[in-house]
Write an enzyme that holds these catalytic residues in place. Structure first.
Site, PDB file in Angstrom:
ATOM      1  N   ASN A 194     -28.988 -41.304  -4.076  1.00 33.83           N
ATOM      2  CA  ASN A 194     -29.199 -41.573  -2.660  1.00 33.83           C
ATOM      3  C   ASN A 194     -29.877 -42.931  -2.485  1.00 33.83           C
ATOM      4  O   ASN A 194     -30.694 -43.360  -3.312  1.00 33.83           O
ATOM      5  CB  ASN A 194     -29.961 -40.440  -1.968  1.00 33.83           C
ATOM      6  CG  ASN A 194     -31.243 -40.032  -2.637  1.00 33.83           C
ATOM      7  OD1 ASN A 194     -31.388 -40.133  -3.843  1.00 33.83           O
ATOM      8  ND2 ASN A 194     -32.203 -39.562  -1.857  1.00 33.83           N
ATOM      9  N   GLU A 202     -31.795 -45.031   0.540  1.00 34.32           N
ATOM     10  CA  GLU A 202     -32.382 -44.945   1.890  1.00 34.32           C
ATOM     11  C   GLU A 202     -32.625 -46.330   2.476  1.00 34.32           C
ATOM     12  O   GLU A 202     -32.406 -47.354   1.830  1.00 34.32           O
ATOM     13  CB  GLU A 202     -33.670 -44.117   1.808  1.00 34.32           C
ATOM     14  CG  GLU A 202     -33.375 -42.693   1.337  1.00 34.32           C
ATOM     15  CD  GLU A 202     -34.586 -41.777   1.338  1.00 34.32           C
ATOM     16  OE1 GLU A 202     -35.731 -42.273   1.439  1.00 34.32           O
ATOM     17  OE2 GLU A 202     -34.371 -40.559   1.239  1.00 34.32           O
ATOM     18  N   CYS A 230     -26.198 -40.371   1.051  1.00 36.06           N
ATOM     19  CA  CYS A 230     -26.423 -39.366   0.006  1.00 36.06           C
ATOM     20  C   CYS A 230     -25.795 -39.796  -1.327  1.00 36.06           C
ATOM     21  O   CYS A 230     -24.805 -40.538  -1.367  1.00 36.06           O
ATOM     22  CB  CYS A 230     -25.804 -38.039   0.408  1.00 36.06           C
ATOM     23  SG  CYS A 230     -26.557 -37.266   1.843  1.00 36.06           S
ATOM     24  N   GLU A 235     -23.963 -38.073  -3.274  1.00 31.66           N
ATOM     25  CA  GLU A 235     -22.568 -37.629  -3.419  1.00 31.66           C
ATOM     26  C   GLU A 235     -21.594 -38.666  -2.867  1.00 31.66           C
ATOM     27  O   GLU A 235     -20.558 -38.969  -3.462  1.00 31.66           O
ATOM     28  CB  GLU A 235     -22.351 -36.306  -2.669  1.00 31.66           C
ATOM     29  CG  GLU A 235     -23.139 -35.138  -3.226  1.00 31.66           C
ATOM     30  CD  GLU A 235     -24.508 -34.950  -2.571  1.00 31.66           C
ATOM     31  OE1 GLU A 235     -25.170 -35.965  -2.256  1.00 31.66           O
ATOM     32  OE2 GLU A 235     -24.901 -33.797  -2.379  1.00 31.66           O
ATOM     33  N   CYS A 287     -24.655 -31.939   1.708  1.00 32.27           N
ATOM     34  CA  CYS A 287     -24.810 -31.789   3.159  1.00 32.27           C
ATOM     35  C   CYS A 287     -23.435 -31.728   3.827  1.00 32.27           C
ATOM     36  O   CYS A 287     -22.404 -32.021   3.200  1.00 32.27           O
ATOM     37  CB  CYS A 287     -25.628 -32.956   3.725  1.00 32.27           C
ATOM     38  SG  CYS A 287     -24.702 -34.489   3.887  1.00 32.27           S
ATOM     39  N   CYS A 309     -21.270 -34.894   3.621  1.00 30.29           N
ATOM     40  CA  CYS A 309     -20.679 -35.112   2.292  1.00 30.29           C
ATOM     41  C   CYS A 309     -19.530 -34.141   2.039  1.00 30.29           C
ATOM     42  O   CYS A 309     -18.512 -34.508   1.452  1.00 30.29           O
ATOM     43  CB  CYS A 309     -21.739 -34.983   1.204  1.00 30.29           C
ATOM     44  SG  CYS A 309     -22.865 -36.390   1.161  1.00 30.29           S
TER      45      CYS A 309
END
Ligand code: THU
Length: 129
Positions: free
Chosen positions: A42, A44, A53, A55, A86, A89
């Site tokens: 991830n 940010e 994310c 993924e 999530c 994703c």
């Protein structure tokens, strides 16, 4: 590539997570149909909503290198309750790999394996466009 090896790759990617705001590091590794592995963590941003994310980073790296077919994805976080991708994703993964197998694992060696199809029971995709 065994699931244990794919989890190892995701765990190594997790160590590179850029997550100074949530301090929640996630790693992912996706196995392509032709046997390649792409990893992601991830990433940010000070503008929080721009975080991406692990993924999607792994998948987008793969797609940008020409991969279009995927068999398995491993996701690793340091949690007791295993972290599953999530909703965003799941939708992005569905675009390329409705038959994907998703492996979620933690640093304690617990894991669970689920088809993406079960994680996203009513997908939106090109069939309706
Ligand atoms: N995150 C992931 O990378 N993957 C998931 O499956 C769940 C959430 C990231 C996004 C954000 O950087 C941090 O975890 C906290 O939500």
């Amino acid at each position: 590539m065994t699931d244990a090896e794919l989890i190892e790759r995701a765990t190594a990617a997790r160590a590179l997570a850029y997550a100074p705001y949530s301090e929640f590091a996630v790693g992912a590794a996706v196995l392509t149909a032709d046997g390649r592995v792409f990893t992601g963590c991830n990433v940010e941003n000070a503008s929080y909503g721009l975080a991406i994310c692990a993924e999607r980073v792994a998948l987008f790296k793969a797609v940008s290198e020409g991969a279009r077919a995927f068999h398995r994805l491993a996701v690793v976080a340091d949690t007791e309750v295993l972290v599953s991708p999530c909703g965003a994703c799941r939708q992005v993964l569905w675009e390329f790999a409705p038959d994907l197998i998703v492996i979620v694992a933690n640093l304690q060696g617990q894991m669970r394996v689920r088809p993406l199809r079960d994680l996203l029971p009513e997908p939106f995709d090109a069939r309706v466009l």
